[in-house]
Design an enzyme around this catalytic site. Sequence first.
Site, PDB file in Angstrom:
ATOM      1  N   ASP A  59       0.874  -1.166   0.000  1.00 41.39           N
ATOM      2  CA  ASP A  59       0.000   0.000   0.000  1.00 41.39           C
ATOM      3  C   ASP A  59       0.916   1.222   0.000  1.00 41.39           C
ATOM      4  OD1 ASP A  59      -2.211   1.702   0.293  1.00 41.39           O
ATOM      5  OD2 ASP A  59      -2.124   1.580   2.480  1.00 41.39           O
ATOM      6  N   ASP A  61      -0.103   5.077   1.151  1.00 44.20           N
ATOM      7  CA  ASP A  61      -0.329   5.906   2.334  1.00 44.20           C
ATOM      8  C   ASP A  61      -0.361   5.051   3.588  1.00 44.20           C
ATOM      9  OD1 ASP A  61      -0.465   8.299   0.939  1.00 44.20           O
ATOM     10  OD2 ASP A  61      -2.594   8.081   0.533  1.00 44.20           O
TER      11      ASP A  61
END
Length: 307
Positions: A59, A61
């Site tokens: 991922d 953020d």
Amino acid sequence: MASSTMLLLPPYPSHSLSFCSRTPLFSIKRFKTHPRTAGGGGGLSASASSRALHALIFDCDGVILESEHLHRQAYNDAFTHFNVRCPSSSSSQSLVWSPEFYDVLQNQIGGGKPKMRWYFKENGWPTSTVFDAAPETDEDRAKLIDILQDWKTERYKEIIKSGTVEPRPGVLRLMDEAKAAGKKLAVCSAATKSSVILCLENLIGMERFQGLDCFLAGDDVKEKKPDPLIYITAAERLGVSEKDCMVIEDSVIGLQAATGAGMSCVVTYTSSTAEQDFKEAAAIYPDLSEVTLKDLEPLLQNVVTAN
């Protein structure tokens, strides 16, 4: 001064979710890792299927960079710029999302546009400099959301370009280790594509970014996390089975997306997600500073699946 808002959010209507409790089953902060083991509670048993780590998916953020406070700043700057005021607020100032409220909001609703759409539905559609009055039609409401999100994205880019943001510990080393071992490498983020590209170019560098085997952002799929579509799509583009992918996430929303795709997932939590219930994770880490590929590969051999 922040407008008055609820801090207990109901489930987002697009998904049937069981959101995490703010009171964890255990304190993650006491443990460096928390691997799942076979024979645990909740009717779980070890899967007999053989798995091999062929792809590592990050991922963005919260994993590559700790960005929650940066996004909140950009949203609040957008609300100020367009003088966004909700009818439920008693304040004469523009809307402000407090750190406490945004921690809850961003951990329960993925994607910037869904966040604002939910908030305005709950607190009343706002007045702003975009329209003379609060928007009443779906078309005008969508236009307002688009304008706010576009401005927010550009503001977020300015923050990233400032040179004050660094990747989280261990991220670059683990990426390099995976590539050197011949593993496929991907980044899957629910954020706007242009902002993710900017983050990756500035934080992992152009060479690593261009060396990714797959890169997907929120613009590339119809459903946001916790829907598993982004990870299912990544596996298809990588040409590997979902069961041979390991995802690195930072929140329950991301964890649900990964496991919903049939992938194993480890969590590297942030200050705003540390108290979430990550019982479905293969392992839990405060960061990746001491995590190696050799630590991750065995986790696929002891997969826990629901009976």
